[in-house]
Design an enzyme around this catalytic site. Sequence first.
Site, mmCIF file in Angstrom:
data_model
loop_
_atom_site.group_PDB
_atom_site.id
_atom_site.type_symbol
_atom_site.label_atom_id
_atom_site.label_comp_id
_atom_site.label_asym_id
_atom_site.label_seq_id
_atom_site.Cartn_x
_atom_site.Cartn_y
_atom_site.Cartn_z
ATOM 1 N N TYR A 1 -1.926 0.301 10.345
ATOM 2 C CA TYR A 1 -2.187 -0.438 9.090
ATOM 3 C C TYR A 1 -1.008 -0.258 8.134
ATOM 4 O O TYR A 1 -0.428 -1.228 7.654
ATOM 5 C CB TYR A 1 -3.475 0.064 8.425
ATOM 6 C CG TYR A 1 -3.521 -0.304 6.964
ATOM 7 C CD1 TYR A 1 -3.216 0.629 5.984
ATOM 8 C CD2 TYR A 1 -3.795 -1.609 6.574
ATOM 9 C CE1 TYR A 1 -3.204 0.270 4.645
ATOM 10 C CE2 TYR A 1 -3.781 -1.978 5.245
ATOM 11 C CZ TYR A 1 -3.476 -1.028 4.283
ATOM 12 O OH TYR A 1 -3.447 -1.399 2.962
ATOM 13 N N LYS B 1 2.159 -2.971 6.608
ATOM 14 C CA LYS B 1 2.583 -3.169 5.211
ATOM 15 C C LYS B 1 4.096 -2.935 5.086
ATOM 16 O O LYS B 1 4.794 -3.662 4.379
ATOM 17 C CB LYS B 1 1.816 -2.222 4.282
ATOM 18 C CG LYS B 1 0.326 -2.517 4.187
ATOM 19 C CD LYS B 1 0.051 -3.892 3.597
ATOM 20 C CE LYS B 1 -1.434 -4.149 3.399
ATOM 21 N NZ LYS B 1 -1.710 -5.473 2.827
ATOM 22 N N SER C 1 0.823 -1.209 0.000
ATOM 23 C CA SER C 1 0.000 0.000 0.000
ATOM 24 C C SER C 1 0.853 1.253 0.000
ATOM 25 O O SER C 1 1.950 1.274 0.562
ATOM 26 C CB SER C 1 -0.879 -0.012 1.259
ATOM 27 O OG SER C 1 -1.433 1.259 1.474
#
Length: 347
Positions: A152, A156, A127
Amino acid sequence: MTKGTVLVTGGVGYIGSHTTVELIQQNYEVIIVDNLSTSQKEILEGIKKITGKKPVFYKVDLKNYNEVKNLLKKHKIDSIIHFAAYKAVGESVEKPLKYYENNILSLINTLKIAEEYKINNFIFSSSCTVYGQPKKLPVTEKTPVIKPNSPYGNTKKIAEEILQDTTEPNKNLNVVSLRYFNPIGAHPSHLIGELPIGVPNNLVPFITQTAYGIRPQLKVFGNDYSTPDGTPIRDYIDIIDLAEAHIKALEYLTTSKNKKNFEVFNIGAGKGYSVLEIIKTFEQVTGQKLNYTFAPRRPGDIEQIWADATKANTVLKWKTKRTPAHSLKTAWEWEKHYRTQIVKKSI
Ligand code: WQD
């Protein structure tokens, strides 16, 4: 003649299901593992209606390594596309451990499956959030990966580090990490689309649910950013463009075109749109007036980001073909189709 068998983790999810459709249509055999924690099994019916084929599906949690390993031992798998992860920026700020446990452990177990069954082609769903708030825009793959603004995004970043370290001693393992920008839209058949469970975290499903009357009003999180209209800017990419990028990445690996055994690519349109511009475009293409109001900024959000996708354009021979106007139209058609299906089922 099949081009090979692909394990798609999280394949019932939004990006996973659209990629599965493209894989089947490109003559790949697909095996999906998904715990259905953030997706709904009826999406499998949609995949079957579109492609005429229902992929092999195992409802299993990737955090249970032995269960997954035993399920897969009878299959000969050539490649893995790993989507399975929680992905809501805002929610990850409130529940960091839920994100670290799920996203990191699922990745580690999927990598262990790859090593156990000598699966040498691995595509990772990364991402643009790994860039945090970049100082210079557009971002290229050389833009520094700093501590992302949310747990989050950090999962990644950590996942990419684990992948890179794993490819060091294992020269047979070839990894491509695709750094997505903001996926939006739905399949043109309206048979599959984004299907958030509960209150949507992402902008576009919240827009379509508000337009349909499921939600009373859209809150625009912040209009005091240093952007032309004060609202945050993102690089919105159509879900089919994104699915096609996975096919290109798979072909890149299976034909051994990769120069190194860990490579990253920005998968974006290369243009930024503000939240207000997305709202206005939605209203224009659907004729629906949207009820929205301004609210405080959302913790974890960055101000603006969009991609320089030159590397994917030239190396993967991939580029976006669809516009946010097209994507917003398909998102709206999917919302209407899905809601009418619910009404039919409830009668
Ligand atoms: C977009 C903008 C919000 C909801 C997403 C995915 C993440 C990653 C990157 C793939 C922000 C605003 C939102 C709402 C709003 N993609 N917004 N009201 O946070 O950029 O991250 O793309 O991996 O997985 O989550 O996307 O759609 O949540 O937000 O104003 O009700 O819309 O503040 O500016 P985000 P998003």
